[in-house]
Design a protein around this motif. Sequence first.
Motif, PDB file in Angstrom:
ATOM      1  N   UNK A  46       0.736  -1.191  -0.086  1.00  0.00           N
ATOM      2  CA  UNK A  46      -0.141  -0.116   0.107  1.00  0.00           C
ATOM      3  C   UNK A  46       1.003   1.297  -0.099  1.00  0.00           C
ATOM      4  N   UNK A  47       1.979   1.091   0.765  1.00  0.00           N
ATOM      5  CA  UNK A  47       2.714   2.360   0.769  1.00  0.00           C
ATOM      6  C   UNK A  47       3.507   2.696  -0.243  1.00  0.00           C
ATOM      7  N   UNK A  48       4.262   1.655  -0.981  1.00  0.00           N
ATOM      8  CA  UNK A  48       4.825   1.572  -2.148  1.00  0.00           C
ATOM      9  C   UNK A  48       4.002   2.254  -3.215  1.00  0.00           C
ATOM     10  N   UNK A  49       2.720   1.641  -3.354  1.00  0.00           N
ATOM     11  CA  UNK A  49       1.804   2.140  -4.508  1.00  0.00           C
ATOM     12  C   UNK A  49       1.555   3.333  -4.145  1.00  0.00           C
ATOM     13  N   UNK A  52       4.116   5.775  -5.513  1.00  0.00           N
ATOM     14  CA  UNK A  52       4.282   5.765  -6.977  1.00  0.00           C
ATOM     15  C   UNK A  52       3.345   6.609  -7.710  1.00  0.00           C
ATOM     16  N   UNK A  53       1.857   6.276  -7.047  1.00  0.00           N
ATOM     17  CA  UNK A  53       0.746   7.161  -7.675  1.00  0.00           C
ATOM     18  C   UNK A  53       1.126   8.753  -7.339  1.00  0.00           C
ATOM     19  N   UNK A  54       1.376   8.995  -6.181  1.00  0.00           N
ATOM     20  CA  UNK A  54       1.910  10.373  -5.931  1.00  0.00           C
ATOM     21  C   UNK A  54       2.904  10.937  -6.925  1.00  0.00           C
ATOM     22  N   UNK A  55       3.887  10.074  -7.111  1.00  0.00           N
ATOM     23  CA  UNK A  55       4.937  10.669  -8.370  1.00  0.00           C
ATOM     24  C   UNK A  55       4.430  10.777  -9.541  1.00  0.00           C
ATOM     25  N   UNK A 111      13.092   8.587  -9.729  1.00  0.00           N
ATOM     26  CA  UNK A 111      14.149   7.631  -9.048  1.00  0.00           C
ATOM     27  C   UNK A 111      13.343   6.916  -8.089  1.00  0.00           C
ATOM     28  N   UNK A 112      12.386   7.534  -7.330  1.00  0.00           N
ATOM     29  CA  UNK A 112      11.478   6.647  -6.241  1.00  0.00           C
ATOM     30  C   UNK A 112      11.014   5.649  -7.035  1.00  0.00           C
ATOM     31  N   UNK A 113      10.217   6.087  -8.123  1.00  0.00           N
ATOM     32  CA  UNK A 113       9.428   4.926  -8.932  1.00  0.00           C
ATOM     33  C   UNK A 113      10.265   3.761  -9.325  1.00  0.00           C
ATOM     34  N   UNK A 114      11.403   4.166 -10.155  1.00  0.00           N
ATOM     35  CA  UNK A 114      12.409   3.237 -10.354  1.00  0.00           C
ATOM     36  C   UNK A 114      13.044   2.293  -9.228  1.00  0.00           C
ATOM     37  N   UNK A 115      13.138   2.855  -8.000  1.00  0.00           N
ATOM     38  CA  UNK A 115      13.798   2.322  -6.881  1.00  0.00           C
ATOM     39  C   UNK A 115      12.566   1.150  -6.525  1.00  0.00           C
ATOM     40  N   UNK A 116      11.261   1.573  -6.393  1.00  0.00           N
ATOM     41  CA  UNK A 116      10.112   0.722  -5.732  1.00  0.00           C
ATOM     42  C   UNK A 116       9.680  -0.282  -6.860  1.00  0.00           C
ATOM     43  N   UNK A 117       9.633   0.058  -8.143  1.00  0.00           N
ATOM     44  CA  UNK A 117       8.750  -0.837  -9.104  1.00  0.00           C
ATOM     45  C   UNK A 117       9.801  -1.886  -9.752  1.00  0.00           C
ATOM     46  N   UNK A 118       9.314  -2.953  -9.862  1.00  0.00           N
ATOM     47  CA  UNK A 118       9.968  -4.047 -10.660  1.00  0.00           C
ATOM     48  C   UNK A 118      10.416  -3.543 -12.128  1.00  0.00           C
TER      49      UNK A 118
END
Length: 140
Positions: A46-49, A52-55, A111-118
């Motif tokens: 939930x937190x990672x999503x 990503x949605x925020x960014x 960078x955050x998206x890249x770090x969290x997403x596969x």
Amino acid sequence: MNVEITLVGAEFVQRFSATRRGARLARRLAVHQLDGWGVPYGSELSEDAAVIVSELAANAVLHGHVQGRDFELRLVPLADTLRIEVSDARGERGPEQRGLRPGAESGYGLHLVEALATSWGVTDRAVGKTVWAELPIGHH
């Protein structure tokens, strides 16, 4: 914690005004929808999503805004992946996947998206573009 989304095959699609308020609402409704699908508030998925949605929503508002056009959020639970898509009306101006530099004024959120997403990327649409990111469901 292993999370199982119970509505594989379902999807959430909503349009929002291309404003900061619209971006905040997209994040809020995304975590609410995930909770309804069995992903508890505050869980890692939930937190990672939410990040990503925020960014992606912030980028749609800041860089993809076209006067009078909204942006769209789509959440698609697949077998072992949550796909997050944010679409805006500006197709000629997409995020740079190459050359992202730590500390650069633009691209920090990616960078955050890249770090969290596969994986993540950009897909052209008839009008505009879709920036998407995928998160593993079972590993959170």
